[in-house]
Design an enzyme around this catalytic site. Sequence first.
Site, PDB file in Angstrom:
ATOM      1  N   GLY A  18       0.776  -1.239   0.000  1.00  0.00           N
ATOM      2  CA  GLY A  18       0.000   0.000   0.000  1.00  0.00           C
ATOM      3  C   GLY A  18       0.803   1.283   0.000  1.00  0.00           C
ATOM      4  O   GLY A  18       0.226   2.367   0.023  1.00  0.00           O
ATOM      5  N   GLY A  20       2.813   2.306  -2.435  1.00  0.00           N
ATOM      6  CA  GLY A  20       2.922   2.862  -3.781  1.00  0.00           C
ATOM      7  C   GLY A  20       4.091   2.355  -4.592  1.00  0.00           C
ATOM      8  O   GLY A  20       4.575   3.051  -5.491  1.00  0.00           O
ATOM      9  N   LYS A  21       4.541   1.122  -4.320  1.00  0.00           N
ATOM     10  CA  LYS A  21       5.663   0.566  -5.095  1.00  0.00           C
ATOM     11  C   LYS A  21       5.342   0.506  -6.579  1.00  0.00           C
ATOM     12  O   LYS A  21       6.135   0.918  -7.419  1.00  0.00           O
ATOM     13  CB  LYS A  21       5.991  -0.855  -4.603  1.00  0.00           C
ATOM     14  CG  LYS A  21       6.463  -0.961  -3.183  1.00  0.00           C
ATOM     15  CD  LYS A  21       6.889  -2.381  -2.854  1.00  0.00           C
ATOM     16  CE  LYS A  21       5.741  -3.376  -2.975  1.00  0.00           C
ATOM     17  NZ  LYS A  21       4.703  -3.169  -1.976  1.00  0.00           N
ATOM     18  N   THR A  22       4.171  -0.048  -6.902  1.00  0.00           N
ATOM     19  CA  THR A  22       3.816  -0.212  -8.316  1.00  0.00           C
ATOM     20  C   THR A  22       3.679   1.138  -8.997  1.00  0.00           C
ATOM     21  O   THR A  22       4.172   1.349 -10.121  1.00  0.00           O
ATOM     22  CB  THR A  22       2.507  -1.008  -8.448  1.00  0.00           C
ATOM     23  OG1 THR A  22       2.688  -2.303  -7.863  1.00  0.00           O
ATOM     24  CG2 THR A  22       2.114  -1.177  -9.904  1.00  0.00           C
ATOM     25  N   SER A  23       3.029   2.090  -8.335  1.00  0.00           N
ATOM     26  CA  SER A  23       2.844   3.418  -8.927  1.00  0.00           C
ATOM     27  C   SER A  23       4.190   4.078  -9.214  1.00  0.00           C
ATOM     28  O   SER A  23       4.418   4.619 -10.308  1.00  0.00           O
ATOM     29  CB  SER A  23       2.024   4.298  -7.991  1.00  0.00           C
ATOM     30  OG  SER A  23       0.774   3.716  -7.713  1.00  0.00           O
ATOM     31  N   ASP A  45       4.607  -9.319  -7.788  1.00  0.00           N
ATOM     32  CA  ASP A  45       3.657  -9.211  -6.688  1.00  0.00           C
ATOM     33  C   ASP A  45       2.448 -10.098  -6.978  1.00  0.00           C
ATOM     34  O   ASP A  45       1.795  -9.931  -8.008  1.00  0.00           O
ATOM     35  CB  ASP A  45       3.215  -7.751  -6.545  1.00  0.00           C
ATOM     36  CG  ASP A  45       2.394  -7.504  -5.290  1.00  0.00           C
ATOM     37  OD1 ASP A  45       1.889  -8.484  -4.712  1.00  0.00           O
ATOM     38  OD2 ASP A  45       2.251  -6.337  -4.907  1.00  0.00           O
ATOM     39  N   THR A 501      -4.259  -1.542  -3.699  1.00  0.00           N
ATOM     40  CA  THR A 501      -3.405  -2.598  -3.155  1.00  0.00           C
ATOM     41  C   THR A 501      -3.931  -3.181  -1.845  1.00  0.00           C
ATOM     42  O   THR A 501      -3.989  -4.408  -1.698  1.00  0.00           O
ATOM     43  CB  THR A 501      -1.965  -2.079  -2.981  1.00  0.00           C
ATOM     44  OG1 THR A 501      -1.457  -1.684  -4.261  1.00  0.00           O
ATOM     45  CG2 THR A 501      -1.068  -3.147  -2.397  1.00  0.00           C
TER      46      THR A 501
END
Length: 568
Positions: A18, A20-23, A45, A501
């Site tokens: 949550g 914001g790794k992907t963002s 992930d 997430t």
Amino acid sequence: MALPSVDIRILFFTGKGGVGKTSLSCATGLALAEAGRQVLIVSTDPASNLDEVLGATLSQAPTAIPGAPGLFALNIDPEAAARDYRERMVGPYRGILPAAAIASMEEQFSGACTVEIAAFDEFAKLLGDPAATTDFDHVIFDTAPTGHTLRLLTLPSAWTEFIASSTGGASCLGPLAGLEKQKALYAATVAQLADAGATTLVLVSRPEHSALREAERTRGELAELGVTNLRLALNGVFTAAKPGDAIAEAMTARGRQALAAMPPGLARLPRTDTPFLPRGTVGLDSLRAMGADRISAPPSYLPMPEIAMPGGLDALVAEIAAAGHGVVMTMGKGGVGKTSVAAAVAVALARLGHTVTLSTTDPAAHVQDAVEGKVPGLTVTRIDPEREVAAYRDEVLAKAGGGLDMAGRAMLEEDLRSPCTEEIAVFRAFSRTVDEGKDRFVILDTAPTGHTILLLDAAEAYHREVLRTQAEMPDAVRSLLPRLRDPAFTRTIIVTLAEATPVHEAERLQADLARAGITPFAWVVNQSLLASGTTDPLLAQRGTYEVPFIERVVGNPSRRTALIPWTA
């Protein structure tokens, strides 16, 4: 958002759920591609929303992202990799061992450690085979391997000799038995991770105490392995545009307090700040906005959308209270507010006149701090994971480690530092605490996962292998399992935030519990800006983003949902 050096070819983004790794990984990849470079983004992930963020249907092969020349992405499915690995381990024994033993082995390889190592296997294939990524100037990994996984794969131990001589077996060492042939590839991969000239690991956090603690823990684990080529990426940094809104002012103050208390090791890292976004990070335009120094808000407050929102905790508490006694377990990923929800339920039950014990196993949780003052009828306790694991480790080393050489003992000691070991050790302490639910309410913050429950409900032969400390399942644990599965005695509450997430990960948790025969009693959406009453333009705009996630949670199988607003 500063771009990495052109010389840094490989980037790893890691952090708790949550943050914001992907963002951030996608925003970085898009910025690099628009600077004229060829970029591949890789996600491992299990709850990845990479497809959703980039607006493309991805597979396990590089896929060009529409509207972003030079940008490619692929999704590695570690769950599928773990299934393939599990079958390689178990398949040879089908038709030889009894069905119960096969089921036990399959469950052994269903845990987080197996998925971790299977994911690392996929990392290694991409990093260790230059031909796999030769067409790209940069390779960005969303979700890096943990320090625990790296330690397992770099121990200077004779794996084959230890595993052959080990009579105990272990939840993490089992998978390693099948990876012996990969040692050279893994060693090269870990060396690549530590090469500061080619690789950077980005620790992603929000300006919150719990997220920064997790980033510091990861930094320390990596430092022990000589991996110091790190950066800190702070996501969601918020500053109220003007005074007057209590929610905006409180959020600003909370962020500043967390940053002021940042662990020194983190504070010394090179740092990039990304401002709070008033909308989700879905689509290329939103990703481009993440690179701005400041996010522009609407010129004035826009009314929140009208939706049928769930009520608060009162209805759930009333239904729980009607039973007169039992256990309530709050579950969810870090940072969603499990502790505050558990404390709220415990205080509400105590104020209704019930005798209540509030307890936790989370080493970072401070349940006492979540309860203001002394509440008649409420006792606050804590199951200390370190103490429980230490006692469990001593038992295992005494019984299974006596005949091992130095290398074998080192491997066993490393295995006993795994998440699976803590699950099993803490689970035994649960049996003592849950027993109190016979004549009072016991509220448990941070409950055992469905995997742990299944692990301890397998065949007795497997208990001897996994527990390694006794020939039979403890009576307390044996009686505990039916209680956890009894909806009249135990009520499980899944806590989440109204974001992509946390909701996706909560759904994974629900599926994990279903495997263990447990259906959640209710879901709680915590810290909702939509329900907060804020008139800050930026926060109100973000509140509208929550709508589809709240509606998704409302459709959960229990049909019970509570919504808790973000409060000052």
